[in-house]
Design a protein around this motif. Structure first.
Motif, PDB file in Angstrom:
ATOM      1  N   MET A  39     -39.714   4.388 -17.343  1.00  0.00           N
ATOM      2  CA  MET A  39     -38.307   4.430 -16.932  1.00  0.00           C
ATOM      3  C   MET A  39     -38.051   5.573 -15.949  1.00  0.00           C
ATOM      4  SD  MET A  39     -35.964   3.382 -20.224  1.00  0.00           S
ATOM      5  CE  MET A  39     -36.619   4.616 -21.329  1.00  0.00           C
ATOM      6  N   ALA A  66     -31.919   9.733 -15.136  1.00  0.00           N
ATOM      7  CA  ALA A  66     -32.907   9.123 -16.029  1.00  0.00           C
ATOM      8  C   ALA A  66     -33.315  10.070 -17.146  1.00  0.00           C
ATOM      9  CB  ALA A  66     -34.136   8.700 -15.220  1.00  0.00           C
ATOM     10  N   SER A  98     -37.044   5.067 -12.139  1.00  0.00           N
ATOM     11  CA  SER A  98     -35.808   5.688 -11.655  1.00  0.00           C
ATOM     12  C   SER A  98     -36.035   6.390 -10.329  1.00  0.00           C
ATOM     13  CB  SER A  98     -35.278   6.682 -12.687  1.00  0.00           C
ATOM     14  OG  SER A  98     -34.929   6.013 -13.877  1.00  0.00           O
ATOM     15  N   ILE A 139     -29.967   3.717 -18.755  1.00  0.00           N
ATOM     16  CA  ILE A 139     -31.272   4.160 -19.277  1.00  0.00           C
ATOM     17  C   ILE A 139     -31.169   4.485 -20.762  1.00  0.00           C
ATOM     18  CG2 ILE A 139     -32.995   6.002 -19.152  1.00  0.00           C
ATOM     19  CD1 ILE A 139     -33.226   4.103 -16.855  1.00  0.00           C
ATOM     20  N   SER A 188     -31.317  10.260  -9.170  1.00  0.00           N
ATOM     21  CA  SER A 188     -31.868   9.238 -10.058  1.00  0.00           C
ATOM     22  C   SER A 188     -32.671   9.857 -11.189  1.00  0.00           C
ATOM     23  CB  SER A 188     -32.751   8.266  -9.258  1.00  0.00           C
ATOM     24  OG  SER A 188     -31.995   7.582  -8.301  1.00  0.00           O
TER      25      SER A 188
END
Length: 875
Positions: free
Chosen positions: A845, A809, A849, A513, A805
């Protein structure tokens, strides 16, 4: 002897134990191997792809030079085009059987109102020679007749098949000089017909008068008389040209030309190779964290097994060696599968290229020793390095720990790791800030400082991440778990049990990321800079522009057509000429530091040209310069400045002088200086520039003002420019958007490659969750026994994955934006002075994620939900 035999027996026993352990945990083995496969497959695929491309282009080079014994081209030092009369001299030289003019003109072709796409392959027009007169690869008519006159062409068979062209069809052909209507008289076949190219051939005299200046050529191809070698013909031709007083030419054998083409291709492909391998290494780096995490969990789960082996007399060293041996097996299997996958990846790339219409001749996947050995070594090395620390922990297990259960690593202190990480993080931030603030040390040195800072920040973040995960991950869990009540609280508690594992799992995603965020910020800033530049320099009503990628100029005839439109008050054209003033090139957004811009008409039509001294009117001969460029070069109004050629690959050559007419305030569109078309045209008429597209002036845009409503003006311009195929009619804001197209194209390639790192990170989350479910078998069984439903168990595991996650991220976004800002501040001195944050992409993003966490948890959650309560408790 007995001691050595006992040691050998123990080692053999431990090897059997390791192999049985790997065979007995197939799911765990597959998950670990996949982490190695993805990285090695990309590296192997990159090496195979570039090797295959090199072989393909070598084959093409050999084919295109087949039958060519000698080539005569302009000397690289001068780059001056060759007079057509040289062809007559060559034809009379001893040992010469045939001479062909090898000039090619880049064109755009339209059929039935549709512009034909080549997928990046060339589209060109060249001279047609009857079979007995051809030099080089043979062309054979398969349908129709040879072209006659300036309105007939023949087309290569692959283009005819792909674009449904038949004999008798009309084609519209556009080159830099204008538009030509031609008819297809025949279809020809050629040995190297592939790659999506369009090859139009026209009768020699007609081609020279239609598509060239009619006076010069870019080269000649010669065939030797029987019994005359290439070297002998080269020597005879060189002597004959010298006797005729011909200078500025380079004579090479056909083999020399083929070798030079191959070398140039290999050099160009080396960049692609390094570029692809870099991303394979990124995937391997990300995979390192996954492999290390996997082996750490395996060691933790096998603590009792290792302790029992220790109590039976197995030494600490033997246990460490056993785990390292398992890593070697995993590395070898993963690397071997990766090499096979790399071959498949290469084949897939060729298939995708073929589907775009730019297929290359199929020479097969070229497997080299390097494409096999390199990924094998890297795969094994990365796996062993990743497993080394867990292997040492395995060797340190004491026999008494056979009586314990659980993962003792979660109870170990984070103090040393956190302090080390904090120091690295601070040092990294200091280095990056030094690169940002010390603006007197040069862009290169500042970039190195920021690069070192980035390394420190990433390493520091990895080490500090475990301590940060203790408060942050449960907080994330409480927020996303609130709607799920007790299940959400359980997930929040579970994910914070082992912060080391959580941090390591999340960091694989953090790295991917962060890289995406850096490139996203770079792209957004580049587009913002371009848009701001155009907004500040272009205020004409409309702009005539070529293809969005800027690959082809607009025909000069489009200017005359636009001037004749009712409602148009003024039109001026802006292009790039292969000339410099006193050896100085312009730095406009069009010229990119090569050559100088020129205007046909008044540059003030763009709307933002402010006079400082003299006049900026370029309707007559002369040039104008920015105030800073004039001061830097010491130019004064009325001064005559040398006008030099700037033909690609050639030394500058003075062809005349031009006078400075006036100066203007710095303007990014115009750059340092702009020459009038009236100053360039005489040198074109004298054949100073030649016929190649990149060796003559090219018109890139025309700026149009009118006195009627904009929509009406646009409709009228579109009607008259439709015939030119490549011309777009745009507003200034749309024009700014086309300038940013190349940024999106570059970023799309980068994102596609970075997706590999994200895929590896997702695999890491799946791996961690799957092993975590195995480790927590008793706990999950107990939850099921006290009434927790399968659905609740699935939701708990899924929420844990989403927490990991999102944590990865968020950290990746913060690190990526910070590093992106630092790099952009360094690049401000290179013209990238606008910093933009792609907030939409940042939010996207983070959301993606979360989705990644849900997808990664799918299989482990189902596996956990199916845990038999009583059997699990009995374990």
């Amino acid at each position: 002897m007995s001691t050595a035999r006992a040691a050998s027996s123990a080692a053999s026993t431990m090897r059997r134990v390791s192999l049985r352990n790997l065979a007995g945990h197939k799911v765990r083995l597959v998950l670990t191997v996949l982490a190695v496969v993805l990285g090695t497959a990309f590296i192997s695929g990159a090496l195979m792809f570039t090797a295959s491309l090199s072989k393909t282009f070598d084959t093409l080079s050999e084919s295109t030079t087949k039958g060519v014994d000698v080539t005569v081209t302009p000397d690289e030092a001068t780059g001056r085009p060759l007079p057509l009369e040289i062809g007559d001299i060559l034809a009379d030289a001893p040992g010469v059987a045939k001479v062909n003019n090898s000039t090619q003109t880049t064109v755009v072709v339209s059929h039935d109102g549709t512009t034909l796409q080549t997928g990046g392959a060339p589209a060109f027009a060249t001279a047609w020679y009857p079979g007995n007169d051809q030099v080089g690869p043979a062309t054979k008519l398969t349908d129709g007749d040879a072209p006659v006159g300036d309105d007939q062409v023949v087309v290569n068979s692959s283009a005819a098949d792909k674009d449904h062209i038949s004999v008798g069809d009309a084609l519209t052909v556009v080159d830099t000089g204008g538009v030509h209507e031609v008819t297809v008289s025949g279809i020809y076949d050629i040995d190297v017909d592939g790659g999506g190219f369009i090859g139009l051939m026209m009768e020699q005299d007609a081609y020279l008068s239609t598509f060239t200046d009619g006076r010069t050529a870019t080269g000649f191809a010669l065939a030797a008389d029987p019994g005359v070698s290439q070297e002998q013909l080269k020597a005879d031709v060189t002597t004959d040209l010298a006797d005729a007083g011909v200078n500025g030419v380079e004579v090479k054998t056909g083999q020399q030309s083929a070798d030079e083409q191959s070398d140039a291709i290999d050099e160009a492909l080396s960049f692609v190779n390094y570029f692809l391998i870099a991303f394979g290494l990124v995937a391997l780096v990300v995979g390192t964290f996954i492999i290390a995490n996997t082996f750490s969990m395996i060691v933790a789960q096998r603590t009792r097994e290792f302790a029992l082996l220790r109590s039976l007399g197995v030494s600490s060293r033997q246990l460490t060696t056993s785990v390292v041996g398992e890593a070697v097996v995993v590395g070898v299997i993963g690397a071997l599968v990766g090499v096979a996958a790399g071959a498949g990846l290469t084949k897939l790339i060729y298939t995708v290229i073929g589907s775009t219409g730019a297929g290359l001749p199929d020479t097969g996947v070229h497997v080299t020793a390097g494409s096999v050995v390199t990924p094998l070594i890297l795969g094994v090395l990365v796996t062993v390095v990743s497993a080394w620390a867990p292997a040492r922990r395995a060797g340190a297990v004491r026999p008494v720990e056979a009586m314990r259960s659980g993962d003792m690593s979660s109870a170990s202190s984070l103090r040393g790791r956190t302090v080390t990480g904090a120091v690295l993080l601070v040092l990294g931030v200091v280095a990056a800030l030094a690169g940002v603030l010390f603006d007197d040390s040069g862009t290169g040195n500042r970039a190195v400082l920021v690069g070192l800072g980035a390394l420190g920040v990433l390493l520091g973040t990895f080490l500090v991440s475990a301590a940060m995960a203790v408060p942050v991950v449960p907080a994330i869990g409480r927020v996303i778990g609130a709607p799920f009540r007790s299940v959400g609280r359980l997930a929040s508690t579970s994910s914070s049990r082992n912060p080391r594992r959580t941090a390591t799992t999340a960091f694989a995603l953090t790295l991917g990321i962060a890289l995406v965020a850096v490139f996203g910020m770079l792209g957004a800033s580049m587009k913002a800079s371009i848009s701001g530049l155009v907004d500040n320099t272009v205020s004409s009503d409309l702009v005539l522009y070529g293809p969005s990628d800027g690959s082809f100029p607009i025909p000069t005839q489009a200017l005359d057509a636009a001037r004749d439109v009712d409602g148009v008050t003024e039109v001026s054209g802006f292009g790039l000429a292969p000339v410099t003033l006193g050896g100085t090139a312009s730095d406009s957004i069009v010229s990119s530091g090569f050559g100088s811009g020129y205007f046909v008409g008044d540059p003030r039509v763009t709307g933002e040209v402010t006079e400082v001294q003299g006049s900026v009117d370029l309707t007559g001969e002369g040039f104008i310069a920015s105030e800073s460029a004039a001061q830097r070069n010491g130019w004064t109004i009325g001064e005559e400045v040398p006008l030099d050629t700037a033909v690609p690959g050639a030394d500058a050559r003075e062809i005349g002088t031009v006078a400075l007419l006036g100066t203007y305030e710095d303007n990014d569109l115009l750059g340092d200086q702009v020459i009038s078309w009236a100053s360039i045209a005489p040198h074109m008429d004298a054949g100073e520039f030649g016929s190649g597209m990149y060796s003559q002036p090219m018109l890139f845009a025309a700026f149009v003002d009118g006195d009627i409503p904009l929509d009406d003006l646009r409709d009228r311009l579109e009607d008259v420019t439709d015939q030119f195929i490549v011309v777009q009619v745009l507003t200034p804001s749309e024009f700014a958007g086309t300038q940013a197209v190349f940024v999106d194209q570059m970023l799309n390639v980068l994102y596609a490659l970075l997706a590999l790192a994200v895929i590896v990170a997702v695999l890491g989350i799946v791996n961690t969750l799957a092993l975590n479910v195995i480790e927590r078998r008793q706990e999950i069984g107990m939850l099921r026994a006290v009434g927790t439903s399968r659905g609740q168990v699935r939701r708990m595991i899924t929420l844990e994955a989403v927490q990991i996650s999102l944590y990865g991220a968020v950290v990746g976004v913060v690190v990526g934006l910070a590093l992106g800002w630092a790099f952009l501040k360094v690049l401000a001195g290179e013209g990238l002075d606008t910093i933009a944050v792609p907030w939409g992409q940042v939010v996207g993003m983070i959301v993606v994620s979360g989705v990644i966490g849900v997808l990664a948890a799918a299989w482990p959650a189902v596996k956990a939900a199916r845990t038999p309560p009583l059997e699990a408790i009995a374990d």
